[in-house]
Design a protein around this motif. Structure first.
Motif, PDB file in Angstrom:
ATOM      1  N   PRO A   1       8.809   7.413 148.011  1.00 29.77           N
ATOM      2  CA  PRO A   1       7.846   7.253 149.113  1.00 29.77           C
ATOM      3  C   PRO A   1       6.476   7.872 148.809  1.00 29.77           C
ATOM      4  CG  PRO A   1       9.980   7.893 149.969  1.00 29.77           C
ATOM      5  CD  PRO A   1      10.094   7.935 148.463  1.00 29.77           C
TER       6      PRO A   1
ATOM      7  N   SER B   1       3.987   6.565 147.093  1.00 28.36           N
ATOM      8  CA  SER B   1       3.495   6.364 145.723  1.00 28.36           C
ATOM      9  C   SER B   1       2.799   5.026 145.535  1.00 28.36           C
ATOM     10  CB  SER B   1       4.664   6.490 144.745  1.00 28.36           C
ATOM     11  OG  SER B   1       5.303   7.727 144.903  1.00 28.36           O
TER      12      SER B   1
ATOM     13  N   VAL C   1       2.928   0.282 150.033  1.00 25.25           N
ATOM     14  CA  VAL C   1       2.172  -0.676 150.853  1.00 25.25           C
ATOM     15  C   VAL C   1       1.133  -1.404 149.981  1.00 25.25           C
ATOM     16  CG1 VAL C   1       0.616  -0.885 152.837  1.00 25.25           C
ATOM     17  CG2 VAL C   1       2.539   0.689 152.930  1.00 25.25           C
TER      18      VAL C   1
ATOM     19  N   ARG D   1       3.521   8.262 140.980  1.00 25.17           N
ATOM     20  CA  ARG D   1       2.267   8.945 141.350  1.00 25.17           C
ATOM     21  C   ARG D   1       2.445  10.438 141.130  1.00 25.17           C
ATOM     22  NH1 ARG D   1      -0.335   8.919 147.541  1.00 25.17           N
ATOM     23  NH2 ARG D   1      -2.419   9.594 146.930  1.00 25.17           N
TER      24      ARG D   1
ATOM     25  N   TYR E   1       0.178   4.964 139.734  1.00 21.46           N
ATOM     26  CA  TYR E   1      -0.717   4.862 140.901  1.00 21.46           C
ATOM     27  C   TYR E   1      -2.159   5.162 140.511  1.00 21.46           C
ATOM     28  CZ  TYR E   1      -2.876   6.345 145.356  1.00 21.46           C
ATOM     29  OH  TYR E   1      -3.722   6.514 146.432  1.00 21.46           O
TER      30      TYR E   1
ATOM     31  N   LYS F   1      -5.592   2.977 140.620  1.00 22.18           N
ATOM     32  CA  LYS F   1      -6.780   3.401 141.368  1.00 22.18           C
ATOM     33  C   LYS F   1      -8.027   3.372 140.457  1.00 22.18           C
ATOM     34  CE  LYS F   1      -8.995   5.374 144.786  1.00 22.18           C
ATOM     35  NZ  LYS F   1      -9.185   4.783 146.096  1.00 22.18           N
TER      36      LYS F   1
ATOM     37  N   PHE G   1      -1.266   4.940 157.926  1.00 19.59           N
ATOM     38  CA  PHE G   1      -0.509   4.616 156.718  1.00 19.59           C
ATOM     39  C   PHE G   1      -1.438   4.758 155.521  1.00 19.59           C
ATOM     40  CE2 PHE G   1       3.703   2.720 156.106  1.00 19.59           C
ATOM     41  CZ  PHE G   1       4.252   2.962 157.345  1.00 19.59           C
TER      42      PHE G   1
ATOM     43  N   ARG H   1      -4.224   6.605 154.460  1.00 18.88           N
ATOM     44  CA  ARG H   1      -4.851   7.848 154.893  1.00 18.88           C
ATOM     45  C   ARG H   1      -6.148   8.092 154.121  1.00 18.88           C
ATOM     46  NH1 ARG H   1      -4.496  13.263 153.517  1.00 18.88           N
ATOM     47  NH2 ARG H   1      -3.434  12.571 151.620  1.00 18.88           N
ATOM     48  N   LYS H   2      -6.041   8.517 152.851  1.00 21.08           N
ATOM     49  CA  LYS H   2      -7.241   8.770 152.044  1.00 21.08           C
ATOM     50  C   LYS H   2      -7.280   7.915 150.790  1.00 21.08           C
ATOM     51  CE  LYS H   2      -8.559  13.548 153.048  1.00 21.08           C
ATOM     52  NZ  LYS H   2      -8.678  14.886 152.439  1.00 21.08           N
ATOM     53  N   GLY H   3      -6.110   7.693 150.195  1.00 23.64           N
ATOM     54  CA  GLY H   3      -6.029   6.844 149.007  1.00 23.64           C
ATOM     55  C   GLY H   3      -6.819   7.368 147.818  1.00 23.64           C
TER      56      GLY H   3
END
Ligand code: A3P
Length: 281
Positions: A44, A46, A49, A119, A182, A186, A241, A243-245
């Motif tokens: 979870p 990581s 979504v 992540r 992850y 990014k 969901f 949040r900041k990413g």
């Protein structure tokens, strides 16, 4: 055994009482896997979504309508949530899962494709901490320090982060599997989406690829009420969901002592683990 009243333990892993059942988890082990099944597996927080968005848009060939009218879980459900009906989806079935290696469908070893996203665990625990403060389904943590201890001991949803990542990696040769990081996603989403497309045997022209990349950025997903699960029952108006990413939010949560303790533990527990982790953005 978990200390959380909202969780139950099944075969060494912690599940959510209101959405998982032991009967269904047992059934999943022997469920039939189809050749064209694609399952994105994560611990979870990581990038689950995110993968729901990426997979949907790759398979819709960049048609944005696919991410505008339905919740991600309705298009790309969690395998282990019975009410989301993964088993009866039409092919090709796209799904996500937090299942640890030992509870995932045996059939995945024969066919189907797995994408495992990992992540850095300092950002994972921070993200999970905020998520538990936000979402009604899960118990509100009493403080970050205590929550960090629980995370380290594997007393949180889906158990130990260390076991999850290590076991999936140790058994990688049993699956048709792609490991994605992850932070690399990014830092270079375009290359990451191309890598995923190649693994899935999907060819997209530059224009479609650009559209997909754009609509999979944090900024665009955050303002899409579907991608951001804005209808999910929450305890606080301050969370989301999405949040900041970012990479490295742990620096605003960990004390120096907590960080040093975690680094030492990480070195011990992840010794000889070959995948690289990125801790700074
Ligand atoms: P933060 O809480 O650090 O913001 P999951 O989907 O597995 O629950 O993971 C949620 C985390 O992934 C959240 O992290 C969320 O913001 C982040 N995330 C989701 N979509 C993202 C995107 N497009 N880019 C970067 N991070 C994303």
């Amino acid at each position: 055994m978990s200390d959380n009243h909202d969780l139950f333990e099944y075969k060494g892993c912690n599940f959510i009482s209101n959405i998982h059942t032991t009967e269904y988890l047992e059934e999943l082990i022997n469920t039939e896997i189809r050749d064209d099944d694609v399952i994105a597996v994560t611990y979870p927080k990581s990038g689950t979504v995110w993968m729901q968005q990426i997979l949907t848009l790759i398979f819709s060939n960049g048609d944005l309508a696919a991410v505008q009218n339905k919740l991600p879980a309705e298009r790309v459900p969690w395998v282990e949530v019975p009410t989301l009906c993964f088993l009866t989806l039409p092919s090709p079935r796209l799904a996500v899962s937090h299942l640890p290696y030992h509870l995932s469908p045996e059939g995945l070893k024969k066919t189907g494709k797995v994408i495992y996203i990992y992540r850095n665990p300092k950002d994972v625990v921070v993200s999970l901490y905020h998520f538990q403060n936000y979402i009604t389904l899960l118990k509100t943590p009493s403080g970050f320090g205590e929550f960090l201890e629980m995370f380290i001991e594997g007393k949180v949803i889906y158990g130990s982060w260390f076991d999850h990542v290590q076991n999936w990696y140790a058994h990688r040769n049993e699956f048709n599997i792609l490991f994605m990081c992850y932070e690399e996603m990014k830092l270079d989403l375009r290359t990451s989406v191309q890598k995923i497309c190649k693994f899935l045997g999907k060819e997209l022209d530059d224009e479609k690829l650009d559209t997909i990349v754009k609509h999979c950025t944090f900024e665009i997903m955050k303002v899409n009420p579907m991608a951001n699960y804005e209808n999910v029952e929450s305890k606080s108006e301050n969370g989301a969901f999405l949040r900041k990413g970012i990479i490295g939010d742990w620096k605003t949560h960990f004390t120096v002592a907590q960080s040093e303790m975690f680094d030492k533990l990480f070195e011990e527990r992840m010794k000889d683990f070959p995948l690289k982790f990125i801790w700074d953005g």
